[in-house]
Design an enzyme around this catalytic site. Structure first.
Site, short mmCIF file in Angstrom:
data_model
loop_
_atom_site.label_atom_id
_atom_site.label_comp_id
_atom_site.label_asym_id
_atom_site.label_seq_id
_atom_site.Cartn_x
_atom_site.Cartn_y
_atom_site.Cartn_z
N ASP A 106 4.84 8.86 -32.10
CA ASP A 106 3.80 10.04 -32.13
C ASP A 106 4.46 11.09 -31.03
O ASP A 106 4.32 12.16 -31.15
CB ASP A 106 2.47 9.68 -31.90
CG ASP A 106 1.95 8.83 -32.87
OD1 ASP A 106 2.48 8.94 -34.24
OD2 ASP A 106 1.08 7.98 -32.71
N HIS B 294 -2.70 5.98 -42.35
CA HIS B 294 -1.70 6.84 -41.60
C HIS B 294 -2.57 8.33 -41.64
O HIS B 294 -1.92 9.43 -41.77
CB HIS B 294 -0.26 7.04 -42.27
CG HIS B 294 0.46 5.83 -42.01
ND1 HIS B 294 1.17 5.65 -40.84
CD2 HIS B 294 0.78 4.66 -42.35
CE1 HIS B 294 1.46 4.48 -40.63
NE2 HIS B 294 1.28 3.93 -41.72
N ASP C 9 -6.76 6.04 -38.19
CA ASP C 9 -5.74 5.18 -37.17
C ASP C 9 -6.41 5.16 -35.91
O ASP C 9 -6.29 4.39 -35.13
CB ASP C 9 -4.54 6.16 -37.00
CG ASP C 9 -3.39 5.78 -38.29
OD1 ASP C 9 -3.87 5.10 -39.19
OD2 ASP C 9 -2.57 6.78 -38.39
#
Length: 133
Positions: free
Chosen positions: A71, A118, A123
């Site tokens: 990320d 996802h 999440d």
């Protein structure tokens, strides 16, 4: 904050690997990003607006989640204004989940299940549940 799906054209979708194609196709994410009209720039602005409400100073927000280094790489490349609000430290929840059974083997069977969509909202809730575990 409302869910954000960043638009990606078919030319980008076609470059996904086998796992990504199967997983994101099954979850509906592939179709969602193809239909989206939100650019990365617009998404960055929306995320930044949200962050500024909760993290008023630059360099102090902690990025947390599963395999959060990925990320961070995405944000560094695509949303540098968001990265300005983050500390250099990361909280990798997936690492904690991997090592927790070493210290608490009896409780490893109580690990909460993942939604595995996802999607950021799922999440986030999955990561919070894992940290509580």
């Amino acid at each position: 904050m409302d869910p954000i799906a960043i638009h990606h054209p078919s030319s980008v979708i076609e470059t996904m690997g086998t796992w990504s194609s199967a997983h994101h196709g099954k979850s509906g994410l592939t179709k969602l990003v193809q239909k989206s009209t939100i650019s990365t720039s617009k998404a960055e602005t929306r995320v930044l607006t949200f962050i500024k409400k909760h993290v008023p100073l630059t360099g102090v927000g902690i990025l947390a989640g599963d395999s959060v280094h990925t990320d961070r790489d995405f944000l560094t490349k695509n949303m540098p204004r968001v990265v300005e609000y983050l500390d250099h430290r990361l909280l990798d929840v997936s690492l904690i989940a991997q090592i927790a059974p070493w210290w608490f083997p009896v409780k490893s069977s109580m690990r909460p299940p993942k939604t595995d969509t996802h999607r950021y909202d799922h999440d986030i809730m999955d990561s919070i549940a894992e940290l509580r575990w």
